[in-house]
Design an enzyme around this catalytic site. Structure first.
Site, PDB file in Angstrom:
ATOM      1  N   CYS A 229       0.893  -1.218  -0.058  1.00  0.00           N
ATOM      2  CA  CYS A 229       0.022  -0.004  -0.110  1.00  0.00           C
ATOM      3  C   CYS A 229       0.850   1.305  -0.015  1.00  0.00           C
ATOM      4  O   CYS A 229       1.905   1.052   0.213  1.00  0.00           O
ATOM      5  CB  CYS A 229      -0.971  -0.057   0.983  1.00  0.00           C
ATOM      6  SG  CYS A 229      -1.929  -1.514   1.330  1.00  0.00           S
TER       7      CYS A 229
ATOM      8  N   ASN B  49       0.292   0.288   5.995  1.00  0.00           N
ATOM      9  CA  ASN B  49       1.026  -0.442   4.905  1.00  0.00           C
ATOM     10  C   ASN B  49       1.746  -1.585   5.384  1.00  0.00           C
ATOM     11  O   ASN B  49       2.643  -1.227   6.370  1.00  0.00           O
ATOM     12  CB  ASN B  49       1.973   0.407   4.163  1.00  0.00           C
ATOM     13  CG  ASN B  49       2.863  -0.169   3.260  1.00  0.00           C
ATOM     14  OD1 ASN B  49       2.160  -1.359   2.615  1.00  0.00           O
ATOM     15  ND2 ASN B  49       3.870   0.198   2.777  1.00  0.00           N
ATOM     16  N   GLY B  50       1.270  -2.835   5.404  1.00  0.00           N
ATOM     17  CA  GLY B  50       1.910  -4.040   5.863  1.00  0.00           C
ATOM     18  C   GLY B  50       0.824  -4.997   6.060  1.00  0.00           C
ATOM     19  O   GLY B  50      -0.187  -4.921   5.246  1.00  0.00           O
TER      20      GLY B  50
ATOM     21  N   TYR C 181      11.168  -4.488  -7.177  1.00  0.00           N
ATOM     22  CA  TYR C 181      10.205  -4.457  -7.994  1.00  0.00           C
ATOM     23  C   TYR C 181       9.072  -3.076  -7.632  1.00  0.00           C
ATOM     24  O   TYR C 181       8.570  -2.460  -8.663  1.00  0.00           O
ATOM     25  CB  TYR C 181       9.234  -5.903  -7.889  1.00  0.00           C
ATOM     26  CG  TYR C 181       8.030  -5.820  -8.779  1.00  0.00           C
ATOM     27  CD1 TYR C 181       8.025  -6.135  -9.973  1.00  0.00           C
ATOM     28  CD2 TYR C 181       6.489  -5.324  -8.102  1.00  0.00           C
ATOM     29  CE1 TYR C 181       6.799  -6.198 -10.372  1.00  0.00           C
ATOM     30  CE2 TYR C 181       5.509  -5.261  -8.905  1.00  0.00           C
ATOM     31  CZ  TYR C 181       5.686  -5.829 -10.218  1.00  0.00           C
ATOM     32  OH  TYR C 181       4.586  -5.693 -11.064  1.00  0.00           O
TER      33      TYR C 181
ATOM     34  N   THR D 294       9.820  -2.361 -14.690  1.00  0.00           N
ATOM     35  CA  THR D 294      10.789  -2.325 -13.620  1.00  0.00           C
ATOM     36  C   THR D 294      12.096  -2.472 -14.274  1.00  0.00           C
ATOM     37  O   THR D 294      13.002  -1.807 -13.784  1.00  0.00           O
ATOM     38  CB  THR D 294      10.425  -3.000 -12.480  1.00  0.00           C
ATOM     39  OG1 THR D 294       9.201  -2.908 -12.035  1.00  0.00           O
ATOM     40  CG2 THR D 294      11.508  -2.602 -11.333  1.00  0.00           C
TER      41      THR D 294
ATOM     42  N   ASP E 227      13.744  -9.647 -17.011  1.00  0.00           N
ATOM     43  CA  ASP E 227      12.515  -9.255 -16.146  1.00  0.00           C
ATOM     44  C   ASP E 227      13.175  -8.651 -14.838  1.00  0.00           C
ATOM     45  O   ASP E 227      14.063  -9.186 -14.053  1.00  0.00           O
ATOM     46  CB  ASP E 227      11.509 -10.359 -16.182  1.00  0.00           C
ATOM     47  CG  ASP E 227      10.130 -10.054 -15.773  1.00  0.00           C
ATOM     48  OD1 ASP E 227       9.706  -8.796 -15.448  1.00  0.00           O
ATOM     49  OD2 ASP E 227       9.326 -10.882 -15.813  1.00  0.00           O
TER      50      ASP E 227
END
Length: 591
Positions: free
Chosen positions: A2, A107-108, A265, A314, A376
């Site tokens: 998040c 967030n978590g 990422y 990415t 990738d």
């Protein structure tokens, strides 16, 4: 994963904080596309909020809803579901009116959620209305803060309440919170797994300072904030209105182990997290991956590579470094449609497969007749990789090698990134052949190369920026690559994760079965589900429910259920969506 923010202006008479929080959400949108929200506090302590499912542009109607959010301080949130469901009611910030009016963005992920829920039910007597562990955390904090018994609290009361909350909660968190009429708070778990950074700037009239907290520095920088400082593991920052931030060590630092997935990422390349340049870390990954490629492929295979192509987006930073180190040509061979979600977040394997081709288009002239090395960032399920390799071959590639800037993902992520069920991970060891040869065959590549874990760690450790105030040696949370997590993990938690995933997708499975019956293409299992409903097994699979057996017994009270809440039939299925009930939410209003 998040994105969280918090902002407080120097003057309480200012009412424009929502404009900047709204803008910040766009700089953090990559961290969550499922839902978002903002809560603000105006003079007099009144809280306003707007939140709901969807991108920031949708929820806030391209900024029109910001006018409904007056205030001089506020917090914001961007979400994709980790624990819980995708219901509108689980969008954040969450709010409790007692004590003192608290809003929280989290967030978590908490890995002892069942234990916390029992505590809140049987001891604290606080009602939990969603499946979100963030609501659990808010209520634990509120319950501890309520122990003061005061009409008004001070910093010490807040820190003491946080310390007791830290003692009860296990997992990863970076949070922003707001106490009505008091100020904003930012705090981080004792391992530093999830990121949080503080910045400051002069107020608009030059009299005083504004302060902002964010998951990534890019949001602070774009809004004119400077003097970035990472909130340290176990630390809280409290900013009262009209005052400078005060930092408190709520819990002793246990480790300094940022989640390495941020660097390979999730985070934007123009962010600095815990003193580490995300962009430089990815360049380092590219150089180290090139060395691994040279040590894995034969000399002739390396020389035979005609072009190195990144799989957007990415790896766009790493792939040129691979090409430079190998002295091979570098091309952008895929065109990305930016208006589609990340595929590993998309629900359902078939949806992810369709999503890959919607997301990327191969340019035939970059592939035709060439030996191609695709770079990738990570390979999770292999769905994206398999489709992309297929696209490369359809575009005319002779040979297709695939190289990943991260090691194989072998274990579930338990700290806030819902990657996949273990059985879905392409490198998970569940009795099948998971050698490099079998993985390459599975995705259709000639060969596959993964970066070693130590090289990934070194790539990040060597990317500390020179001006950073954080220059200590650190470790990283790397459990997804090796199964060794930084926090203690109850063995039963992994089963709990699978059951949560199953509970979250029950409705979709039931609706799909009913559609199959209506359309005349149902199999026996579809008929059983449509007739008897569905239930979730202990390992998280959604299966047809056993036929109901009616018998006498005690009445069901207080939300208790004889089947543990796992059965869902046509009569007792959950609604498709639930609205927030804690506070008037402008996001609940019709369009």
């Amino acid at each position: 994963m998040c994105g969280i923010t918090a902002l407080i202006h120097a003057k309480a008479i200012d009412t424009s904080v929502a404009n900047e929080l709204h803008e910040a959400l766009y700089f953090l949108q990559h961290r969550g596309q499922d839902a978002c929200g903002i809560a603000t506090c105006a003079s007099g302590g009144k809280i306003f909020q707007c939140k709901g499912n969807g991108l920031a542009s949708k929820v806030f109607r391209d900024g029109q809803r910001v006018l409904d959010l007056p205030g001089y301080m506020g917090i914001g949130h961007l979400r994709y579901p980790t624990a819980g469901t995708s219901a509108n009611a689980e969008s954040q910030p969450f709010y409790v009116n007692s004590p003192y009016g608290i809003t929280l963005s989290h967030n978590g992920n908490l890995i002892n959620a069942p234990e916390l829920k029992r505590f809140l039910d049987y001891e604290a007597h606080r009602h939990i209305n969603t499946e979100s562990d963030s609501e659990l955390m808010l209520n634990i904090f509120a319950n501890e803060l309520n122990e003061t018994g005061k009409a008004r609290v001070n910093d010490k009361d807040i820190v003491d309440a946080l310390a007791r909350m830290y003692h009860k909660c296990i997992g990863a968190w970076a949070c922003t919170a707001m106490l009505a009429g008091y100020g904003i708070i930012g705090f981080r778990d004792a391992y530093g797994i999830r990121p949080l950074v503080l910045g400051s700037r002069l107020s608009e009239d030059g009299d005083g300072s504004d302060y902002m907290l964010s998951s990534e520095s890019v949001a602070l920088k774009q809004l004119g904030f400077k003097d970035f400082e990472d909130v340290l593991p176990g630390q809280a920052v409290i900013v009262q209105k009209g005052r400078a931030p005060i930092k408190y060590q709520v819990q002793e630092q246990k480790r300094y182990a940022p989640d390495i997935f941020e660097f390979c990422y999730f985070a934007r390349p123009d962010s600095i997290i815990d003193g580490i340049s995300v962009n430089q870390s990815r360049e380092n990954m590219g150089y180290k991956l090139a060395e691994k490629i040279k040590n894995t492929l034969t000399h002739n295979e390396v020389k035979g590579i005609d072009v190195i192509i990144p799989i957007p987006e990415t790896s766009n930073t790493s792939a040129p470094c691979v090409a430079a180190k190998l002295k091979r040509k570098y091309y952008q061979g895929f065109v990305k449609n930016r208006y589609i979600y990340r595929t590993f977040i998309m629900p359902g394997q078939k949806a992810r497969q369709r999503g890959v081709k919607r997301k990327l288009t191969a340019m035939d002239e970059k592939f035709e007749g060439k030996n191609v090395l695709l770079v990738d960032d990570t390979i999770v399920r292999g769905t994206t990789s398999r489709e992309i390799v297929s696209m490369a071959r359809e575009a005319g590639a002779r040979k297709v090698y695939v190289a990943s800037c991260a090691p194989p993902v072998t274990h579930p992520h338990i700290y806030g990134i819902d990657l996949a069920s273990p059985s879905e991970l392409i490198a998970y060891d569940h009795g099948c052949d998971r050698s490099l040869e079998s993985i390459a065959k599975h995705i259709g590549a000639d060969k596959i190369i993964f970066l070693d874990l130590q090289d990934l760690k070194d790539a990040c450790s060597e990317a500390v920026v020179s001006q950073s105030k954080m220059n200590e040696v650190r470790d990283f949370e790397v459990g997804v690559f090796c199964g060794s997590y930084v926090t203690p993990v109850d063995p039963g938690y992994f089963g709990h994760i699978e059951r949560m995933r199953g509970e979250a997708k029950k409705m979709k499975v039931l609706e799909k079965a009913r559609e199959a019956v209506v359309n005349g293409c149902a199999d026996q299992e579809d008929f059983q589900m449509a007739t008897n409903g569905v239930e979730v097994t202990k390992d998280g699979k959604v299966v047809p429910a056993s036929p109901p057996q009616r018998s006498g017994g005690s009445p069901i009270v207080n939300g208790d259920s004889t089947d543990g809440g796992r059965r869902m039939s046509g009569e007792d299925s959950l609604p498709r969506d639930r609205m927030d009930i804690s506070l008037h939410n402008f996001g609940d209003e019709g369009n």
